[in-house]
Scaffold this active site. Structure first.
Site, PDB file in Angstrom:
ATOM      1  N   GLY A   8     -20.450  36.110 -64.695  1.00 22.12           N
ATOM      2  CA  GLY A   8     -20.874  34.965 -63.885  1.00 22.12           C
ATOM      3  C   GLY A   8     -22.217  34.459 -64.384  1.00 22.12           C
ATOM      4  O   GLY A   8     -23.100  34.117 -63.605  1.00 22.12           O
ATOM      5  N   LYS A 139     -23.607  40.880 -52.160  1.00 23.21           N
ATOM      6  CA  LYS A 139     -22.814  40.487 -51.009  1.00 23.21           C
ATOM      7  C   LYS A 139     -22.316  39.052 -51.229  1.00 23.21           C
ATOM      8  O   LYS A 139     -22.964  38.345 -51.993  1.00 23.21           O
ATOM      9  CB  LYS A 139     -23.646  40.569 -49.728  1.00 23.21           C
ATOM     10  CG  LYS A 139     -24.832  39.588 -49.692  1.00 23.21           C
ATOM     11  CD  LYS A 139     -24.933  38.910 -48.379  1.00 23.21           C
ATOM     12  CE  LYS A 139     -25.180  37.469 -48.476  1.00 23.21           C
ATOM     13  NZ  LYS A 139     -26.330  36.865 -48.871  1.00 23.21           N
ATOM     14  N   HIS A 231     -29.316  41.483 -44.527  1.00 21.05           N
ATOM     15  CA  HIS A 231     -30.778  41.464 -44.649  1.00 21.05           C
ATOM     16  C   HIS A 231     -31.472  41.838 -43.335  1.00 21.05           C
ATOM     17  O   HIS A 231     -32.369  42.670 -43.303  1.00 21.05           O
ATOM     18  CB  HIS A 231     -31.270  40.069 -45.039  1.00 21.05           C
ATOM     19  CG  HIS A 231     -30.635  39.526 -46.289  1.00 21.05           C
ATOM     20  ND1 HIS A 231     -30.332  40.310 -47.365  1.00 21.05           N
ATOM     21  CD2 HIS A 231     -30.254  38.261 -46.636  1.00 21.05           C
ATOM     22  CE1 HIS A 231     -29.791  39.562 -48.319  1.00 21.05           C
ATOM     23  NE2 HIS A 231     -29.728  38.318 -47.895  1.00 21.05           N
ATOM     24  N   LYS A 321     -30.739  27.754 -41.005  1.00 23.20           N
ATOM     25  CA  LYS A 321     -31.058  26.824 -42.093  1.00 23.20           C
ATOM     26  C   LYS A 321     -31.532  25.514 -41.501  1.00 23.20           C
ATOM     27  O   LYS A 321     -31.243  25.189 -40.355  1.00 23.20           O
ATOM     28  CB  LYS A 321     -29.828  26.610 -42.970  1.00 23.20           C
ATOM     29  CG  LYS A 321     -29.350  27.912 -43.620  1.00 23.20           C
ATOM     30  CD  LYS A 321     -28.770  27.680 -44.983  1.00 23.20           C
ATOM     31  CE  LYS A 321     -28.321  28.973 -45.644  1.00 23.20           C
ATOM     32  NZ  LYS A 321     -29.363  29.607 -46.462  1.00 23.20           N
TER      33      LYS A 321
HETATM   34  C1  BG6 Z   1     -29.236  35.001 -49.425  1.00 26.59           C
HETATM   35  C2  BG6 Z   1     -28.394  34.091 -48.586  1.00 26.59           C
HETATM   36  O1  BG6 Z   1     -28.744  36.309 -49.396  1.00 26.59           O
HETATM   37  O2  BG6 Z   1     -30.564  34.989 -48.933  1.00 26.59           O
HETATM   38  C3  BG6 Z   1     -28.954  32.694 -48.576  1.00 26.59           C
HETATM   39  O3  BG6 Z   1     -27.074  34.068 -49.086  1.00 26.59           O
HETATM   40  C4  BG6 Z   1     -30.401  32.715 -48.153  1.00 26.59           C
HETATM   41  O4  BG6 Z   1     -28.203  31.829 -47.744  1.00 26.59           O
HETATM   42  C5  BG6 Z   1     -31.172  33.717 -48.978  1.00 26.59           C
HETATM   43  O5  BG6 Z   1     -30.941  31.416 -48.342  1.00 26.59           O
HETATM   44  C6  BG6 Z   1     -32.582  33.864 -48.472  1.00 26.59           C
HETATM   45  O6  BG6 Z   1     -33.297  34.624 -49.381  1.00 26.59           O
HETATM   46  P1  BG6 Z   1     -34.868  34.465 -49.508  1.00 26.59           P
HETATM   47  O7  BG6 Z   1     -35.251  35.521 -50.493  1.00 26.59           O
HETATM   48  O8  BG6 Z   1     -35.125  33.066 -49.989  1.00 26.59           O
HETATM   49  O9  BG6 Z   1     -35.398  34.700 -48.154  1.00 26.59           O
END
Ligand code: BG6
Length: 462
Positions: A8, A139, A231, A321
């Site tokens: 990928g 994921k 997360h 978001k």
């Molecule tokens: C990713 C999600 O795992 O984490 C995204 O799929 C999200 O949708 C992103 O925007 C956020 O990561 P970070 O490091 O910018 O907080």
């Protein structure tokens, strides 16, 4: 020779995260600099053409300054191998390529949709030396929990569980790693870290961006799966866990898992007091998003951990978001000694600023009995030296995989427990016909999320 092969190689993740991380690693002489980087993709590029593409992304996204000479040194280790990885007939050619390059030690990065994980793994099982390599996967680990479980078994049968590294890039973030130290190396906090002293904990991950180019993936996932079950549950479990016997390895995972298992079962509280889902107003006009989509781009949760430490103190989680700002933090709100003074508050700031904020009560200066709040705001990332020295999450996690440090990665049982929990909440929400409420892009999210806390005498701290 050692190789890191990325399946990928022409996707967003490779361009935005992996190549910049590998470039930084090359400049700093990190462990990853000892690896050839083999990019696998279906598009017709030569290695030279691919390196030129990579140059632009590195220039744009690498944390360290771009320099021609440094990039050329890095790019000399990067090769493009054109291949349709979804066709098992193509793997003998890859095998030959590895032999010609004398590659004997492998790391494979599956930066592709999960429907390809199984096919790639099967293909690699016929490549000499590949099943003895390590595999890094991202994921979502499957389309749904049952599929993810089956896929996991398939991968483990080929590579064994010890060699599968499931990335949760939040575990590579500076201040997420720091939570342990803040909790366990300061008696000031260690001794007060339970529901006798803590009224509630709030974990917020606010994003200013929308779904951008990932509408296809996101519409099938939603905020709960995209952010919460991985997360934010990682963060929740580090904030809430008991002190592990050792901070690395299995002990810490066991403590984190225990927290997830002690979450008050879905359905024990009315679902409307547990979960609130929202969607930004122009979401359905995004590319690759269904015109009648009910996918949530926002989620707020009120959870309890039913153990002695946390009985009675809710954990609030919110993420979404298009919320007008990018801010991720953990706010620990301490109980007040009397109603006429403000709460003591500890905030662990994860991004964009990394640091710690502490709020406590003092007497107003002057001849007065009035009380005000002192606000101590330590910004770790503002120190220039720190900014340069702090590796980004992906740099850190690539290094951890190379060194075999598994505690930096998610374990399957954590994923399964979190996923199961979230699926149950989602199901109850649907069964109760609760709406996915609309919120205006650029605002802090649905007002209903404020009301959720308000019903229990709380409010979001920031
Ligand atoms: C990713 C999600 O795992 O984490 C995204 O799929 C999200 O949708 C992103 O925007 C956020 O990561 P970070 O490091 O910018 O907080």
């Amino acid at each position: 020779m050692k190789a890191l092969t990325i399946f990928g190689g022409t996707g967003d993740l490779t361009f935005r995260k992996l190549l910049p991380a590998l470039y930084n690693g090359s400049v700093l002489g990190a462990e990853s600099a000892e690896y050839r980087v083999i990019i696998i993709g279906r598009r017709e590029y030569t290695s030279e053409q691919y390196r030129e593409l990579a140059r632009d992304w590195v220039r744009k996204f690498a944390r360290l300054p771009y320099e021609d000479a440094a990039f050329d040194r890095f790019a000399a280790r990067v090769d493009y191998f054109r291949m349709d990885f979804s066709d098992s007939a193509n793997y003998p050619a890859l095998d030959e390529y590895y032999r010609a390059q004398n590659i004997s030690e492998h790391i494979f990065y599956f930066a592709v949709a999960p429907r390809f994980f199984g096919i790639i793994a099967e293909g690699l099982s016929h490549v000499q030396g590949a099943p003895q390599g390590k595999v890094i996967i991202e994921k979502p680990f499957g389309e749904n929990l049952a599929a993810a479980g089956a896929l996991n078994k398939r991968l483990e049968a080929i590579f064994t569980s010890e060699r599968i590294y499931r990335i949760d890039h939040y575990l590579g973030k500076e201040m997420v790693r720091n939570i342990e130290t803040i909790r366990f190396s300061n008696p000031l906090f260690t001794n007060l870290w339970d529901s006798r002293f803590i009224e509630c904990v709030q974990i917020s991950a606010m994003e200013d961006v929308g779904v951008e180019t990932r509408g296809g993936y996101y519409d099938g996932a939603g905020a709960l799966k995209d952010m919460v079950q991985n997360h934010l549950f990682q963060i929740l479990s580090i904030v809430a866990m008991e002190r592990p016997y050792e901070f690395s390895g299995a002990d810490m995972h066991a403590e984190q898992l225990r927290v997830l298992r002690e979450l008050r079962p879905a359905g024990a509280e009315p679902i409307r007091d547990t979960l609130l889902l929202g969607q930004y107003d122009d979401y359905r006009t995004e590319a690759q998003v269904g015109s009648y989509s009910q996918t949530e781009t926002y989620a707020a949760l009120r959870l309890f951990i039913d153990n002695d430490r946390w009985r009675g103190a809710p954990f609030y989680i919110r993420t979404g978001k298009k919320l007008g700002r990018r801010e991720m933090e953990v706010a620990v709100i301490f109980r007040r000694p009397r109603p006429d003074v403000a709460h003591n508050v500890l905030i662990i700031k994860i991004q964009p600023t990394e640091g710690v904020y502490l709020q406590f009560n003092i007497q107003k200066p002057g001849d007065t009995d009035e009380i005000t709040q002192a606000k101590m705001d330590f910004c770790q990332s503002c120190v220039l030296e720190n900014r340069i020295n702090t590796p980004e999450a992906y740099e850190r996690l690539l290094g951890a995989c190379i060194r075999g440090e598994r505690f930096w990665f998610s374990q399957w049982d954590q994923i399964e427990t979190g996923w199961n929990y979230i699926e149950n909440l989602r199901r109850l929400y649907r069964e109760d016909h609760l709406p996915v409420v609309s919120y205006k892009s650029g605002t802090p999210g649905p007002l209903e999320a404020d009301a959720l806390l308000g019903r229990f005498g709380h409010r979001w701290f920031s």
